[in-house]
Scaffold this motif. Structure first.
Motif, PDB file in Angstrom:
ATOM      1  N   LEU A 252       0.768  -1.335  -0.076  1.00  0.00           N
ATOM      2  CA  LEU A 252      -0.087   0.035  -0.058  1.00  0.00           C
ATOM      3  C   LEU A 252       0.841   1.213  -0.030  1.00  0.00           C
ATOM      4  O   LEU A 252       1.874   1.413   0.869  1.00  0.00           O
ATOM      5  CB  LEU A 252      -0.876   0.125   1.146  1.00  0.00           C
ATOM      6  N   LEU A 253       0.573   2.162  -0.785  1.00  0.00           N
ATOM      7  CA  LEU A 253       1.206   3.574  -0.867  1.00  0.00           C
ATOM      8  C   LEU A 253       1.056   4.197   0.474  1.00  0.00           C
ATOM      9  O   LEU A 253      -0.149   4.086   0.815  1.00  0.00           O
ATOM     10  CB  LEU A 253       0.937   4.373  -2.108  1.00  0.00           C
ATOM     11  N   PRO A 254       1.890   4.887   1.026  1.00  0.00           N
ATOM     12  CA  PRO A 254       1.669   5.892   2.198  1.00  0.00           C
ATOM     13  C   PRO A 254       0.517   6.726   1.827  1.00  0.00           C
ATOM     14  O   PRO A 254       0.609   7.393   0.713  1.00  0.00           O
ATOM     15  CB  PRO A 254       3.253   6.340   2.491  1.00  0.00           C
ATOM     16  N   ARG A 255      -0.364   7.145   3.009  1.00  0.00           N
ATOM     17  CA  ARG A 255      -1.461   8.088   2.757  1.00  0.00           C
ATOM     18  C   ARG A 255      -1.214   8.872   4.113  1.00  0.00           C
ATOM     19  O   ARG A 255      -1.684   8.613   5.059  1.00  0.00           O
ATOM     20  CB  ARG A 255      -2.801   7.409   2.557  1.00  0.00           C
ATOM     21  N   PRO A 256      -0.692  10.041   3.864  1.00  0.00           N
ATOM     22  CA  PRO A 256      -0.151  10.865   4.815  1.00  0.00           C
ATOM     23  C   PRO A 256      -1.527  11.461   5.694  1.00  0.00           C
ATOM     24  O   PRO A 256      -2.257  11.770   4.998  1.00  0.00           O
ATOM     25  CB  PRO A 256       0.439  12.034   4.592  1.00  0.00           C
ATOM     26  N   LEU A 257      -1.464  11.621   6.926  1.00  0.00           N
ATOM     27  CA  LEU A 257      -2.342  12.030   7.882  1.00  0.00           C
ATOM     28  C   LEU A 257      -2.149  13.296   8.850  1.00  0.00           C
ATOM     29  O   LEU A 257      -0.865  13.073   9.419  1.00  0.00           O
ATOM     30  CB  LEU A 257      -3.184  10.855   8.742  1.00  0.00           C
ATOM     31  N   PRO A 258      -2.852  14.397   9.010  1.00  0.00           N
ATOM     32  CA  PRO A 258      -2.395  15.336  10.171  1.00  0.00           C
ATOM     33  C   PRO A 258      -2.364  14.591  11.325  1.00  0.00           C
ATOM     34  O   PRO A 258      -2.993  13.657  11.603  1.00  0.00           O
ATOM     35  CB  PRO A 258      -3.486  16.255   9.757  1.00  0.00           C
ATOM     36  N   LEU A 259      -1.644  15.349  12.226  1.00  0.00           N
ATOM     37  CA  LEU A 259      -1.582  14.769  13.638  1.00  0.00           C
ATOM     38  C   LEU A 259      -2.855  14.540  14.326  1.00  0.00           C
ATOM     39  O   LEU A 259      -2.900  13.601  14.813  1.00  0.00           O
ATOM     40  CB  LEU A 259      -0.602  15.600  14.424  1.00  0.00           C
ATOM     41  N   GLU A 260      -3.588  15.388  14.076  1.00  0.00           N
ATOM     42  CA  GLU A 260      -4.845  15.355  15.153  1.00  0.00           C
ATOM     43  C   GLU A 260      -5.828  14.165  14.423  1.00  0.00           C
ATOM     44  O   GLU A 260      -6.415  13.419  15.230  1.00  0.00           O
ATOM     45  CB  GLU A 260      -5.805  16.566  14.776  1.00  0.00           C
TER      46      GLU A 260
END
Length: 212
Positions: free
Chosen positions: A14-22
């Motif tokens: 799976l390709l990385p899917r960035p998420l905000p810290l919150e």
């Protein structure tokens, strides 16, 4: 079965899917008070130990974020949360960081928990860690050394803090303040193992002496 495991079918990359810290805090049930304490601790350690670790101020945000998400895997797999955290952060790296540093944060989570000796460091090269550029491997180990100490300082969850710092010749003595100082100073002594593999400067941690 957690949503995280459902998202990882066997054999599929799976390709990385960035998420905000919150979003990471919410999705993976990160203990905010502990995360905030560890982040506070790591920034203090980063500043005090800057002459030794040699990381420039541009890495200060990196160590802070690594501290904030180091326990991402706790709610998914408490016993192996260092592994779960690494996998979570490889899939959902913090969007607050540039892509180049995503793996640094993920592998810091992996390295924050268990005892580290020369043998374990050598075995890291047999994992995906060994495929990272050498400069990022070195950076990861330095960040992890700081996060391990910062995490240990909040081991008792009694709001321990750094007190007086005394500099000697290749030796630094930290007084630990707070109701959990005895517990947390001992924990810092144990979690200083990676630091002492990387640097010649010895760190000592002692609980505060109550002065009358």
């Amino acid at each position: 079965m957690t949503e995280f495991h459902e998202m990882k079918p066997q054999g599929k990359v799976l390709l990385p899917r960035p998420l905000p810290l919150e979003a990471l805090y919410h999705k993976y049930g990160i203990e905010r008070s502990h995360a905030d304490n560890v982040a506070r601790n790591v920034l203090e350690l980063f500043d005090v130990l800057a002459p030794v670790h040699g990381l420039g101020p541009e890495f200060r945000k990196l160590v802070e974020i690594a501290a904030l998400v180091h326990d991402s895997g706790v709610a998914t797999d408490m016993e192996n949360h260092h592994k779960a955290g690494r996998d979570i952060l490889l899939l959902h790296p913090p969007a607050n960081l540039p892509e180049k540093l995503w793996q640094v944060v993920a592998w810091t989570a992996f390295l924050h928990k268990k005892k580290i000796g020369k043998k374990k460091l050598h075995k890291l090269n047999e994992k995906e860690f060994g495929n990272m550029p050498e400069d990022l491997q070195a950076l990861t180990l330095k960040v992890a050394a700081l996060v391990r100490l910062a995490d240990a300082l909040d081991y008792s969850r009694l709001e321990s803090r750094l007190g007086e710092v005394t500099f000697g010749k290749q030796r630094i003595r930290f007084e630990i303040k707070g109701n959990g100082s005895v517990i947390d100073a001992e924990r810092m002594r144990k979690k200083g193992d990676l630091w002492h593999l990387l640097y010649n400067t010895k760190l000592d941690f002692v609980p505060e002496i109550k002065r009358r």
